[in-house]
Motif scaffolding. Structure first.
Motif, PDB file in Angstrom:
ATOM      1  N   UNK A   1       0.404   4.804  -4.770  1.00 49.90           N
ATOM      2  CA  UNK A   1       0.539   4.413  -3.364  1.00 49.90           C
ATOM      3  C   UNK A   1       1.793   3.567  -3.135  1.00 49.90           C
ATOM      4  N   UNK A   2       2.383   3.071  -4.219  1.00 51.16           N
ATOM      5  CA  UNK A   2       3.598   2.272  -4.107  1.00 51.16           C
ATOM      6  C   UNK A   2       4.854   3.090  -4.388  1.00 51.16           C
ATOM      7  N   UNK A   3       4.662   4.362  -4.689  1.00 48.22           N
ATOM      8  CA  UNK A   3       5.794   5.228  -4.996  1.00 48.22           C
ATOM      9  C   UNK A   3       6.566   5.578  -3.720  1.00 48.22           C
ATOM     10  N   UNK A   4       7.865   5.699  -3.853  1.00 50.35           N
ATOM     11  CA  UNK A   4       8.738   5.927  -2.704  1.00 50.35           C
ATOM     12  C   UNK A   4       8.467   7.269  -2.018  1.00 50.35           C
ATOM     13  N   UNK A   5       8.172   8.300  -2.809  1.00 49.64           N
ATOM     14  CA  UNK A   5       7.977   9.634  -2.248  1.00 49.64           C
ATOM     15  C   UNK A   5       6.798   9.713  -1.297  1.00 49.64           C
ATOM     16  N   UNK A   6       5.630   9.226  -1.736  1.00 51.50           N
ATOM     17  CA  UNK A   6       4.435   9.279  -0.901  1.00 51.50           C
ATOM     18  C   UNK A   6       4.596   8.388   0.334  1.00 51.50           C
TER      19      UNK A   6
ATOM     20  N   UNK B   1       7.076   9.622   7.619  1.00 51.82           N
ATOM     21  CA  UNK B   1       7.571  10.717   8.455  1.00 51.82           C
ATOM     22  C   UNK B   1       6.447  11.356   9.258  1.00 51.82           C
ATOM     23  N   UNK B   2       5.288  11.549   8.614  1.00 55.92           N
ATOM     24  CA  UNK B   2       4.172  12.236   9.271  1.00 55.92           C
ATOM     25  C   UNK B   2       3.425  11.329  10.251  1.00 55.92           C
ATOM     26  N   UNK B   3       3.201  10.071   9.841  1.00 53.62           N
ATOM     27  CA  UNK B   3       2.449   9.125  10.668  1.00 53.62           C
ATOM     28  C   UNK B   3       3.211   7.800  10.697  1.00 53.62           C
ATOM     29  N   UNK B   4       4.232   7.684  11.550  1.00 53.17           N
ATOM     30  CA  UNK B   4       5.111   6.505  11.542  1.00 53.17           C
ATOM     31  C   UNK B   4       4.386   5.171  11.724  1.00 53.17           C
ATOM     32  N   UNK B   5       3.289   5.149  12.514  1.00 52.96           N
ATOM     33  CA  UNK B   5       2.594   3.880  12.772  1.00 52.96           C
ATOM     34  C   UNK B   5       1.649   3.461  11.642  1.00 52.96           C
ATOM     35  N   UNK B   6       1.408   4.366  10.688  1.00 50.87           N
ATOM     36  CA  UNK B   6       0.449   4.076   9.617  1.00 50.87           C
ATOM     37  C   UNK B   6       1.063   3.145   8.578  1.00 50.87           C
ATOM     38  N   UNK B   7       0.282   2.136   8.170  1.00 45.99           N
ATOM     39  CA  UNK B   7       0.731   1.197   7.150  1.00 45.99           C
ATOM     40  C   UNK B   7       0.079   1.562   5.817  1.00 45.99           C
ATOM     41  N   UNK B   8       0.912   1.865   4.828  1.00 47.94           N
ATOM     42  CA  UNK B   8       0.404   2.269   3.519  1.00 47.94           C
ATOM     43  C   UNK B   8      -0.368   1.120   2.864  1.00 47.94           C
ATOM     44  N   UNK B   9      -1.608   1.391   2.414  1.00 45.37           N
ATOM     45  CA  UNK B   9      -2.397   0.331   1.765  1.00 45.37           C
ATOM     46  C   UNK B   9      -1.831  -0.019   0.391  1.00 45.37           C
ATOM     47  N   UNK B  10      -2.078  -1.243  -0.042  1.00 43.37           N
ATOM     48  CA  UNK B  10      -1.619  -1.683  -1.356  1.00 43.37           C
ATOM     49  C   UNK B  10      -2.539  -1.200  -2.465  1.00 43.37           C
TER      50      UNK B  10
END
Length: 200
Positions: free
Chosen positions: A100-105, A111-120
């Motif tokens: 989940x911390x990888x740059x690709x994902x 790009x797909x969901x700009x407002x979404x915040x990736x969980x830690x």
């Protein structure tokens, strides 16, 4: 959209920008639309796609827009669905939690969901543990309703990996269908040459 392809002239006529033909408008755009459809079909298709896209955007109310934004915040409905999908991906594809911390994902979701915040990593770990507890409860409920269970013990090697596991699987009939559930998997360490295999 169709009118953007014409230069409007006097006396109820318009000139097609694509082929320079003079079209009688007769006070409406019917002839212009027919000409584009019959003579310049690719342009007609693009115009119709833009029209549908604009209509879709116009139909979305301000209230719906705010609701969509709220759904992507922490613990929002859409955010929780994406969290569940990430947990499923990690478990199903045997991926490390640190993915989940990888740059690709991160880039893909941005790009797909700009407002979404990736969980830690810690949040995803907690979600996986919660999912595990729910799965255990579900398996217990299923097995409590089954009369007979057969067990098998197998050695399994993960695809594209050197890791091997000893697994215990339960087999049973549920609603006239044969089902199987892996109850446990223990990592098997490789036995070195100087160790006594009998002792192992």
């Amino acid at each position: 959209m169709m009118k953007s392809n014409y230069l409007h002239l006097k006396n109820g006529t318009a000139k097609c920008k694509l082929c320079q033909k003079i079209i009688k408008t007769s006070g409406n755009s019917t002839n212009m639309s027919s000409h584009i459809k019959n003579k310049h079909y690719d342009t007609f298709v693009k115009c119709m796609q833009k029209k549908v896209s604009m209509k879709f955007r116009e139909n979305q109310t301000i209230e719906q827009s705010f609701r969509n934004i709220e759904a992507l915040k922490d613990n929002g409905q859409k955010a929780n669905e994406i969290y569940e999908a990430i947990v499923f991906m990690i478990c199903r594809d045997n991926m490390p939690v640190r993915c989940v911390e990888k740059e690709g994902l991160t880039h893909l979701l941005k790009k797909c969901v700009p407002q979404f915040k990736m969980p830690g990593r810690s949040k995803i770990t907690t979600m996986i543990e919660e999912k595990y507890s729910k799965s255990v409860d579900a398996v217990k409920k299923i097995l409590s309703e089954v009369e007979d269970v057969a067990f098998t013990c197998d050695a399994v090697t993960i695809t594209n990996s050197s890791r091997s596991f000893l697994t215990i699987t339960a087999h049973f009939i549920n609603k006239e269908c044969l089902e199987s559930i892996c109850l446990m998997a223990a990592r098997m360490d490789q036995i070195s040459d100087d160790e006594n295999s009998d002792d192992q």
